[in-house]
Design a protein around this motif. Structure first.
Motif, mmCIF file in Angstrom:
data_model
loop_
_atom_site.group_PDB
_atom_site.id
_atom_site.type_symbol
_atom_site.label_atom_id
_atom_site.label_comp_id
_atom_site.label_asym_id
_atom_site.label_seq_id
_atom_site.Cartn_x
_atom_site.Cartn_y
_atom_site.Cartn_z
ATOM 1 N N TRP A 1 0.826 -1.209 0.000
ATOM 2 C CA TRP A 1 0.000 0.000 0.000
ATOM 3 C C TRP A 1 0.863 1.263 0.000
ATOM 4 O O TRP A 1 0.567 2.237 -0.714
ATOM 5 C CB TRP A 1 -0.953 -0.060 1.201
ATOM 6 C CG TRP A 1 -1.707 1.194 1.485
ATOM 7 C CD1 TRP A 1 -1.796 1.821 2.685
ATOM 8 C CD2 TRP A 1 -2.496 1.962 0.571
ATOM 9 N NE1 TRP A 1 -2.580 2.946 2.574
ATOM 10 C CE2 TRP A 1 -3.015 3.059 1.278
ATOM 11 C CE3 TRP A 1 -2.780 1.855 -0.793
ATOM 12 C CZ2 TRP A 1 -3.823 4.019 0.694
ATOM 13 C CZ3 TRP A 1 -3.584 2.819 -1.384
ATOM 14 C CH2 TRP A 1 -4.093 3.881 -0.652
ATOM 15 N N SER B 1 -9.633 -0.215 -4.206
ATOM 16 C CA SER B 1 -9.118 0.085 -2.860
ATOM 17 C C SER B 1 -10.065 -0.436 -1.788
ATOM 18 O O SER B 1 -11.267 -0.571 -2.027
ATOM 19 C CB SER B 1 -8.973 1.588 -2.672
ATOM 20 O OG SER B 1 -8.018 2.100 -3.566
ATOM 21 N N GLU C 1 -7.848 1.937 3.034
ATOM 22 C CA GLU C 1 -6.873 2.596 2.155
ATOM 23 C C GLU C 1 -7.370 3.983 1.720
ATOM 24 O O GLU C 1 -6.604 4.939 1.671
ATOM 25 C CB GLU C 1 -6.604 1.719 0.921
ATOM 26 C CG GLU C 1 -5.784 0.479 1.253
ATOM 27 C CD GLU C 1 -5.659 -0.511 0.091
ATOM 28 O OE1 GLU C 1 -4.872 -1.466 0.230
ATOM 29 O OE2 GLU C 1 -6.363 -0.339 -0.934
ATOM 30 N N GLU D 1 -6.888 6.322 4.645
ATOM 31 C CA GLU D 1 -5.472 6.634 4.862
ATOM 32 C C GLU D 1 -4.949 7.574 3.776
ATOM 33 O O GLU D 1 -4.208 8.528 4.063
ATOM 34 C CB GLU D 1 -4.670 5.326 4.858
ATOM 35 C CG GLU D 1 -3.395 5.415 5.669
ATOM 36 C CD GLU D 1 -2.612 4.115 5.652
ATOM 37 O OE1 GLU D 1 -1.401 4.167 5.414
ATOM 38 O OE2 GLU D 1 -3.231 3.052 5.844
ATOM 39 N N ARG E 1 -12.851 -5.155 -1.494
ATOM 40 C CA ARG E 1 -12.146 -4.098 -2.220
ATOM 41 C C ARG E 1 -13.072 -3.506 -3.283
ATOM 42 O O ARG E 1 -13.810 -4.231 -3.933
ATOM 43 C CB ARG E 1 -10.915 -4.664 -2.922
ATOM 44 C CG ARG E 1 -9.741 -4.885 -2.017
ATOM 45 C CD ARG E 1 -8.485 -5.233 -2.793
ATOM 46 N NE ARG E 1 -7.335 -5.248 -1.894
ATOM 47 C CZ ARG E 1 -6.650 -4.174 -1.539
ATOM 48 N NH1 ARG E 1 -6.975 -2.993 -2.042
ATOM 49 N NH2 ARG E 1 -5.641 -4.259 -0.696
#
Ligand code: FAD
Ligand code: NAP
Ligand code: SF4
Length: 692
Positions: A190, A228, A232, A235, A563
């Motif tokens: 990542w 994603s 993620e 972040e 995801r």
């Protein structure tokens, strides 16, 4: 001034600058970006929207280098020559008191040209081209190109930039494991996949300076496999904020996603929940997007804490004065975007300049209405409308016959020019065929167009005569010297044995007269109306699909377990079995809209509608519909057969009026039924003002 939308009109303080309201005009490519006119048409287009009071606008995507082109010779920002052209845009906007950001978009593997590049050499499912894998050197150079484009845009007078990090374009391709298979520092884990967007954000801020708006569009819901995770997304958003973004905009769905995200079948505000998941986590403002098209919905999103600002793009094609009208308690005068895509995205995907079905003036501001705005040196001057208003005929009464989209457009436009207009409609309501279209689940927005025309009839003083079917004698006897024939169409009645059988219905019987329909149905004709009737018959709710039903139908996971935020779709079991038939060979639904046809086909497929081509109709009787399919005889044992076999013009008024020496105009379906749609009907009504 009191406004019914207090949240919408609360200024947004960005520290170094303040936006007057919470409305962002989102980025939309119009095709004006590539015109060889020093961006004059683009300038007129944005000036009109700035005048309408929108808080901040974003241009269509401008590439930071050649590899980033969407298509060969697309718009880019790489040199001083381009800076000079863009000054026409920024000066025009600033002269109207507006603010504008330039969007920097690198298409990556979505580029439609031979130089396309991507983190890995993986072809996109929607593209014929395989991209070149980017070298580490090229990655570094591309980051510099983004920063350079930002600095040049500042020089051109832009108030900021938007970095396009979503919709499956290059930056998104670095972020998602789906498209980034690299093993070096620009891929792998990542941290590696997030490096490219963060480096771009840092460099852009460094080169463009502090007091410059930088919006980063984060893909918050990819809607593709191997996209994603929510962790993620969160972040990345925090890191983008730390790297210097002024605001974060929401990106929904990659272009290759098989989920419709902006079509009219998507419920209003269906994606505001995605932005809300980030609310409270960041200090900088968040912008919600997708299918927000009324001030009410925008206000609700802000009031209920889904976002700090709302982005609308197509609604500004439909009405440049959206914001001003909302602010001055004239929301009922807004020409609402019905999310049809017919004149905007469908045009762009065919390489044509965008416009708008409900507002044919859109993107023609510099030549028609906008001819009022021409560059005088560097100053923008209102030079008055070029539309000729022939004073010699100005006192004559105009009769417009038929209040479908064509007649409504003609009547309201001519009345706005000061003509005395009488609008005659045989039925008890305005709208013509739109009164059927608005009943199709997912097409509820068509109500808005009729609300708008209703208001324009009132505002412009059109004299409306409902329940009044007129003939040529009536018009001649009542001294109308000028007549607009907008009488529309009649459904085609194909010559099939048994076509008069009681089980045969027309689409008008079903949609307008609400005749009961059995559990097994064959539809003759798979054009736009055949598809709509199939949707109508296989839908449980008669109208206004809730957001949850839409999410289940398309496999959108609000809990973000996988995801990309997608899950297995769970369509409801349809209430009937439907066969949708056509005689011709091609794919069923081939001629539907470029950007929406695939979604209509998928909808019907998920509802187990049998879509058959190469069908010959033999006869209809008590047993059902007898056909041959690719030469093989078959009986469809259906309770009803619904005819959607196209239409024929209805213009019996035309010849006698001409013979009587009247000045007669023929528009819409009355003029030609083939290839008729509302886009053509409304445009033809408006164009009458050119010669009026
Ligand atoms: P019409 O809409 O047919 O209007 C003609 C009007 O004239 C009627 O109201 C009629 O009552 C009146 N009239 C006729 N004769 C007389 C007379 N002698 N005196 C007084 N009044 C008279 N198009 C799109 O672009 N996009 C879509 O998504 C779409 N969806 C559709 C869905 C359905 C279910 C249907 C049925 C149509 C759809 N259409 C769509 C097509 C679109 O509605 C037509 O192209 C458009 O309505 C044509 O406009 P018009 O004004 O020429 O004719
Ligand atoms: P259409 O798109 O022309 O489709 C007519 C259908 O009938 C075709 O499938 C045609 O295919 C079939 N057909 C034609 N003549 C026939 C005959 N004699 N016997 C049997 N079948 C015949 O027309 P429409 O569906 O009536 O729509 C009218 C207009 O409204 C369209 O032009 C469309 O643009 C517009 N509209 C648009 C939308 C949209 O979503 N954009 C939705 C609804 C309507 P075969 O010849 O292969 O059988
Ligand atoms: Fe909206 Fe349709 Fe106009 Fe596009 S063409 S802006 S979707 S109304």
């Amino acid at each position: 001034m009191h406004t019914p939308y207090p949240q919408l009109f609360t200024p947004l303080d960005l520290g170094f600058t303040t936006l007057p309201n919470r409305v962002l005009m989102g980025s939309m490519h119009t095709g004006l970006e590539e015109k060889k006119d020093n961006l004059q048409a683009l300038a007129a287009y944005f000036a009109a929207r700035a005048r309408g009071g929108v808080g901040l606008m974003v241009t269509g995507g401008i590439a930071p280098n050649r590899q980033g082109w969407l298509a060969s010779f697309g718009a880019k920002m790489t040199s001083r020559g381009e800076v000079a052209k863009h000054r026409n845009v920024t000066q025009a906007v600033h002269a109207e008191g507006g603010k504008i950001c330039m969007q920097i978009l690198h298409a990556g593997r979505y580029g439609m040209h031979p130089f396309l590049v991507a983190p890995s050499a993986l072809k996109a499912p929607i593209s014929p081209f395989r991209p070149w894998e980017m070298s580490r050197r090229l990655i570094r150079a591309t980051i510099e190109d983004f920063a350079n484009a930002a600095a040049l845009s500042r020089e051109a007078g832009y108030d900021g930039v938007e970095i396009m990090g979503s919709e499956g374009y290059l930056i998104n391709q670095f972020i998602a494991p789906r498209t980034n298979h690299r093993r070096d520092e620009w891929g792998g884990d990542w941290q590696g996949r997030m490096r490219f967007p963060l480096e771009i954000m840092r460099k852009v801020r460094e080169k463009a300076g502090k007091d410059f708006i930088v919006i980063f569009r984060v893909s918050m819901l990819d809607l593709v496999e191997e996209g994603s995770t929510w962790e993620e997304v969160e972040e990345l958003a925090l890191a983008i904020e730390a790297a210097g973004a002024t605001m974060i905009n929401t990106g929904i769905g990659w272009h290759e996603a098989r989920v419709p995200t902006i079509a009219t079948l998507v419920p209003r505000g269906a994606y505001a929940w995605v932005t809300k998941r980030l609310m409270g986590k960041l200090q900088i403002p968040l912008i919600a997007t997708n299918r927000i098209n009324t001030p009410e919905k925008a206000e609700e999103i802000l009031r209920e804490g889904y976002a700090n600002m709302v982005s609308m793009a197509r609604p500004f094609l439909a009405d440049p004065d959206f914001v001003r009208k909302a602010q001055t308690a004239r929301a009922d005068e807004i020409n609402t975007c019905i999310a049809c895509n017919q004149a905007c995205l469908d045009h762009i995907f065919k390489g044509k300049t965008a416009s708008c079905l409900v507002n044919p003036r859109a993107c023609k501001e510099s030549t028609v209405d906008g001819g009022r705005f021409t560059v005088d040196g560097s100053r923008w001057t209102d030079t008055g409308s070029p539309i000729t208003n022939n004073q010699s005929t100005n006192n004559t009464k105009v009769a417009v016959v038929g209040a479908g989209p064509a007649g409504l457009s003609a009547a309201t436009e001519l009345a706005a020019m000061g003509r005395e207009v009488h609008l005659f409609e045989a039925s008890g309501e305005i709208g013509g065929q739109f009164n059927m279209a608005k009943r199709i689940p997912g097409k509820e927005e068509f109500h808005e167009t009729l609300r708008y025309f209703g208001k324009m009839i009132e505002k412009n003083g059109v004299v409306l005569h409902l329940n009044t079917r007129v003939d040529a004698n009536f018009l001649i006897q009542n001294n109308f010297t000028e007549v607009v024939v907008a009488t529309g169409v009649l459904p085609r009645n194909p010559k099939i044995e048994g076509i008069d059988h009681p089980k045969v219905l027309s689409y008008i019987d079903v949609l307008l007269h609400k005749k009961p329909v059995g559990k097994t149905v064959a539809i003759i004709g798979a054009g736009g109306i055949g598809f709509d009737v199939a949707v109508f018959l296989t839908n449980h709710q008669s109208t206004n699909q809730p957001i949850t039903t839409y999410q289940h139908e398309w496999g959108i996971d609000e809990n973000y377990k996988n995801r990309g935020g997608i899950t297995k779709s769970q369509p409801e079991h349809p209430p009937r079995q439907v066969w949708l038939l056509q005689r011709s060979k091609g794919k069923v639904g081939e001629r539907l809209g470029k950007t929406t046809g695939w979604a209509h086909r998928l909808t019907l497929k998920s509802r187990h509608v049998q879509m058959w081509n190469e069908v010959e109709y033999q006869k209809i009787d008590d047993a059902g519909l007898h056909i041959t399919v690719k030469g093989k005889s078959q009986l469809l044992e259906v309770e009803n057969v619904i005819v959607c076999a196209g239409q024929e013009s209805m213009r019996d008024l035309y010849a006698p009026l001409l013979a009587a020496g009247l000045h007669v105009h023929l528009i819409g379906g009355a003029k030609a039924a083939g290839e008729l749609d509302a886009k053509r009907a409304i445009e033809e009504g408006w164009k009458l003002t050119f010669s009026a």
